[in-house]
Design a protein around this motif. Structure first.
Motif, PDB file in Angstrom:
ATOM      1  N   PRO A  25     -15.842 -13.701  -2.020  1.00  0.00           N
ATOM      2  CA  PRO A  25     -14.379 -13.617  -2.145  1.00  0.00           C
ATOM      3  C   PRO A  25     -13.820 -12.554  -1.213  1.00  0.00           C
ATOM      4  N   PRO A  26     -12.519 -12.618  -0.926  1.00  0.00           N
ATOM      5  CA  PRO A  26     -11.914 -11.577  -0.089  1.00  0.00           C
ATOM      6  C   PRO A  26     -12.097 -10.196  -0.699  1.00  0.00           C
ATOM      7  N   VAL A  27     -12.237  -9.217   0.163  1.00  0.00           N
ATOM      8  CA  VAL A  27     -12.383  -7.833  -0.296  1.00  0.00           C
ATOM      9  C   VAL A  27     -11.080  -7.379  -0.948  1.00  0.00           C
ATOM     10  N   PRO A  28     -11.135  -6.769  -2.125  1.00  0.00           N
ATOM     11  CA  PRO A  28      -9.905  -6.223  -2.720  1.00  0.00           C
ATOM     12  C   PRO A  28      -9.271  -5.179  -1.801  1.00  0.00           C
ATOM     13  N   LEU A  29      -7.954  -5.099  -1.878  1.00  0.00           N
ATOM     14  CA  LEU A  29      -7.168  -4.140  -1.097  1.00  0.00           C
ATOM     15  C   LEU A  29      -6.538  -3.145  -2.056  1.00  0.00           C
ATOM     16  N   VAL A  30      -6.774  -1.860  -1.812  1.00  0.00           N
ATOM     17  CA  VAL A  30      -6.208  -0.794  -2.642  1.00  0.00           C
ATOM     18  C   VAL A  30      -5.283   0.037  -1.761  1.00  0.00           C
ATOM     19  N   LEU A  31      -4.060   0.261  -2.215  1.00  0.00           N
ATOM     20  CA  LEU A  31      -2.999   0.867  -1.418  1.00  0.00           C
ATOM     21  C   LEU A  31      -2.591   2.213  -2.012  1.00  0.00           C
ATOM     22  N   VAL A  32      -2.635   3.258  -1.189  1.00  0.00           N
ATOM     23  CA  VAL A  32      -2.329   4.623  -1.642  1.00  0.00           C
ATOM     24  C   VAL A  32      -1.056   5.090  -0.943  1.00  0.00           C
ATOM     25  N   HIS A  33      -0.030   5.372  -1.724  1.00  0.00           N
ATOM     26  CA  HIS A  33       1.266   5.731  -1.150  1.00  0.00           C
ATOM     27  C   HIS A  33       1.279   7.164  -0.638  1.00  0.00           C
ATOM     28  N   SER A  40       5.917   1.468  -5.103  1.00  0.00           N
ATOM     29  CA  SER A  40       6.853   0.459  -4.618  1.00  0.00           C
ATOM     30  C   SER A  40       7.023   0.500  -3.108  1.00  0.00           C
ATOM     31  N   MET A  41       6.538   1.572  -2.454  1.00  0.00           N
ATOM     32  CA  MET A  41       6.597   1.570  -0.988  1.00  0.00           C
ATOM     33  C   MET A  41       5.713   0.474  -0.401  1.00  0.00           C
ATOM     34  N   TRP A  42       4.777  -0.033  -1.198  1.00  0.00           N
ATOM     35  CA  TRP A  42       3.879  -1.110  -0.752  1.00  0.00           C
ATOM     36  C   TRP A  42       4.348  -2.484  -1.217  1.00  0.00           C
ATOM     37  N   SER A  43       5.565  -2.611  -1.704  1.00  0.00           N
ATOM     38  CA  SER A  43       6.009  -3.900  -2.258  1.00  0.00           C
ATOM     39  C   SER A  43       5.822  -5.072  -1.291  1.00  0.00           C
ATOM     40  N   PRO A  44       6.170  -4.938   0.010  1.00  0.00           N
ATOM     41  CA  PRO A  44       5.957  -6.088   0.899  1.00  0.00           C
ATOM     42  C   PRO A  44       4.493  -6.478   1.016  1.00  0.00           C
ATOM     43  N   GLN A  45       3.606  -5.481   1.056  1.00  0.00           N
ATOM     44  CA  GLN A  45       2.184  -5.773   1.214  1.00  0.00           C
ATOM     45  C   GLN A  45       1.587  -6.332  -0.083  1.00  0.00           C
ATOM     46  N   ILE A  46       2.027  -5.845  -1.221  1.00  0.00           N
ATOM     47  CA  ILE A  46       1.557  -6.410  -2.492  1.00  0.00           C
ATOM     48  C   ILE A  46       1.939  -7.884  -2.565  1.00  0.00           C
ATOM     49  N   ARG A  47       3.158  -8.195  -2.195  1.00  0.00           N
ATOM     50  CA  ARG A  47       3.643  -9.573  -2.239  1.00  0.00           C
ATOM     51  C   ARG A  47       2.859 -10.463  -1.275  1.00  0.00           C
ATOM     52  N   THR A  48       2.618  -9.982  -0.070  1.00  0.00           N
ATOM     53  CA  THR A  48       1.950 -10.797   0.946  1.00  0.00           C
ATOM     54  C   THR A  48       0.478 -11.011   0.636  1.00  0.00           C
ATOM     55  N   PHE A  49      -0.224  -9.945   0.327  1.00  0.00           N
ATOM     56  CA  PHE A  49      -1.689 -10.039   0.289  1.00  0.00           C
ATOM     57  C   PHE A  49      -2.240 -10.423  -1.075  1.00  0.00           C
ATOM     58  N   SER A  50      -1.429 -10.339  -2.126  1.00  0.00           N
ATOM     59  CA  SER A  50      -1.924 -10.755  -3.444  1.00  0.00           C
ATOM     60  C   SER A  50      -1.972 -12.270  -3.592  1.00  0.00           C
ATOM     61  N   ARG A  51      -1.515 -12.984  -2.585  1.00  0.00           N
ATOM     62  CA  ARG A  51      -1.602 -14.447  -2.655  1.00  0.00           C
ATOM     63  C   ARG A  51      -3.047 -14.923  -2.662  1.00  0.00           C
ATOM     64  N   ASP A  52      -3.912 -14.190  -1.951  1.00  0.00           N
ATOM     65  CA  ASP A  52      -5.291 -14.683  -1.871  1.00  0.00           C
ATOM     66  C   ASP A  52      -6.347 -13.606  -2.071  1.00  0.00           C
ATOM     67  N   ARG A  53      -5.922 -12.384  -2.418  1.00  0.00           N
ATOM     68  CA  ARG A  53      -6.912 -11.342  -2.702  1.00  0.00           C
ATOM     69  C   ARG A  53      -6.352 -10.395  -3.760  1.00  0.00           C
ATOM     70  N   ARG A  54      -7.225  -9.680  -4.398  1.00  0.00           N
ATOM     71  CA  ARG A  54      -6.788  -8.699  -5.389  1.00  0.00           C
ATOM     72  C   ARG A  54      -6.193  -7.496  -4.670  1.00  0.00           C
ATOM     73  N   MET A 177      13.134   6.276  -3.934  1.00  0.00           N
ATOM     74  CA  MET A 177      11.786   6.739  -4.256  1.00  0.00           C
ATOM     75  C   MET A 177      11.708   8.252  -4.220  1.00  0.00           C
ATOM     76  N   MET A 178      12.301   8.856  -3.210  1.00  0.00           N
ATOM     77  CA  MET A 178      12.224  10.307  -3.080  1.00  0.00           C
ATOM     78  C   MET A 178      12.961  11.004  -4.220  1.00  0.00           C
ATOM     79  N   ASN A 249       5.404   0.068   7.381  1.00  0.00           N
ATOM     80  CA  ASN A 249       5.132  -1.031   6.446  1.00  0.00           C
ATOM     81  C   ASN A 249       6.408  -1.504   5.744  1.00  0.00           C
ATOM     82  N   LEU A 250       7.424  -0.614   5.647  1.00  0.00           N
ATOM     83  CA  LEU A 250       8.711  -0.996   5.073  1.00  0.00           C
ATOM     84  C   LEU A 250       9.737  -1.340   6.146  1.00  0.00           C
ATOM     85  N   GLU A 251       9.685  -0.639   7.271  1.00  0.00           N
ATOM     86  CA  GLU A 251      10.671  -0.854   8.325  1.00  0.00           C
ATOM     87  C   GLU A 251      10.422  -2.147   9.088  1.00  0.00           C
ATOM     88  N   ARG A 252       9.144  -2.453   9.337  1.00  0.00           N
ATOM     89  CA  ARG A 252       8.766  -3.662  10.070  1.00  0.00           C
ATOM     90  C   ARG A 252       7.612  -4.341   9.330  1.00  0.00           C
TER      91      ARG A 252
END
Length: 280
Positions: A25-33, A40-54, A177-178, A249-252
């Motif tokens: 299976p795809p390697v899980p991705l863990v995101l550290v803000h 929530s700074m990783w919201s775009p990446q959570i949405r994109t990459f959770s389609r096919d990996r943890r 967030m700040m 990751n948020l700007e582009r």
């Protein structure tokens, strides 16, 4: 220690051994803000990459919905929290990604438990220890945040965190967030970060692939820092995101995600069992 952390855990997880598919299976991705943000700074990446990996994204201690107490006093406490969360969620190995302070936490994680990491993503970060002047500056900022809160600080640094030309929606998200960060948590993290070790020598010992990403207009960790980080790593790819500052990751997000997707595909491919017949 880490089950007290708030986190998101999205995407498919590996089932019991008897039900697993024969492919890896795809390697899980863990995101550290980074500081002073939250998961929530990783919201775009959570949405994109959770389609096919943890995808797992925690709020660090003292940030977001995670409590500020017990306060972190040693920078490695953040890495130990990540390790304990991986244990709690039964994530044996992962690609670990971090931005700014989060990238330094990723380096500390590699120092402490490299056997669990299959790839590193280091965004808008640098490995060097703090200078004596930097220690004084971070300590003074910690005192200020405790006295004033984060409102004035957020107003001052917003257009360095993201480029002045960033969209109003991105600016509003980053500012929220700040200003939503606990002054106690932010102050404790600043003092611990000021006393973090130097990770420069560690970089040459990193034996997994790494992706180094930086916003072209980042003034906190400029492109020159990213190039030096890339050069120090044995197996690394550098991606400069045009039209972005400290939070590409948020700007582009589309460009950031394309670079991350290519990197994750590379890491996944390294784990696939060979189809070639074994030698007699």
């Amino acid at each position: 220690m880490a089950p007290f952390l708030a986190y998101e855990d999205k995407g498919p997880t590996q089932g019991p051994a008897s039900s697993r598919q024969p492919h890896t299976p795809p390697v899980p991705l863990v995101l550290v803000h980074g500081h002073p943000f939250d998961r929530s700074m990783w919201s775009p990446q959570i949405r994109t990459f959770s389609r096919d990996r943890r995808v797992v994204a925690p709020d660090l201690r003292g940030y977001g919905a995670s409590p500020a107490a017990p306060a972190v006093t040693d920078f490695s406490g953040f890495a130990r929290d990540v390790e304990a969360l991986l244990d709690e969620l039964e994530v044996d190995t992962c690609v670990l990604a971090g931005l700014s302070m989060g990238g330094q936490i990723v380096m500390d994680c590699y120092r402490l438990f490299p056997e669990r990491l299959r790839g590193l993503v280091l965004a808008d970060t640098f490995p060097a220890a703090e200078t004596p002047e930097g220690v004084r500056t971070r300590d003074a900022m910690a005192d200020r945040l405790l006295a004033e809160g984060l409102g004035g600080y957020a107003d001052e640094v917003l257009e360095r965190m993201v480029a002045p030309y960033a969209s109003p929606q991105v600016k509003a998200h980053v500012h929220a967030m700040m200003t939503g960060t606990s002054p106690q948590g932010a102050a404790a993290a600043l003092r611990a970060r000021a006393r973090r070790p130097d990770y420069t020598a560690l970089l040459a010992r990193v034996h997994v692939p790494a992706l180094v990403v930086v916003g072209a207009d980042d003034t906190y960790t400029p492109v020159s820092d990213a190039r030096a980080l890339h050069a120090a790593l044995p197996d690394a790819t550098l991606h400069v995101v045009e039209g972005a500052a400290h939070l590409p990751n948020l700007e582009r997000p589309e460009e950031f995600d394309r670079a991350l997707a290519a990197f994750l595909a590379h890491v996944d491919a390294r784990r696939q069992p060979s189809s070639a017949p074994a030698r007699p």
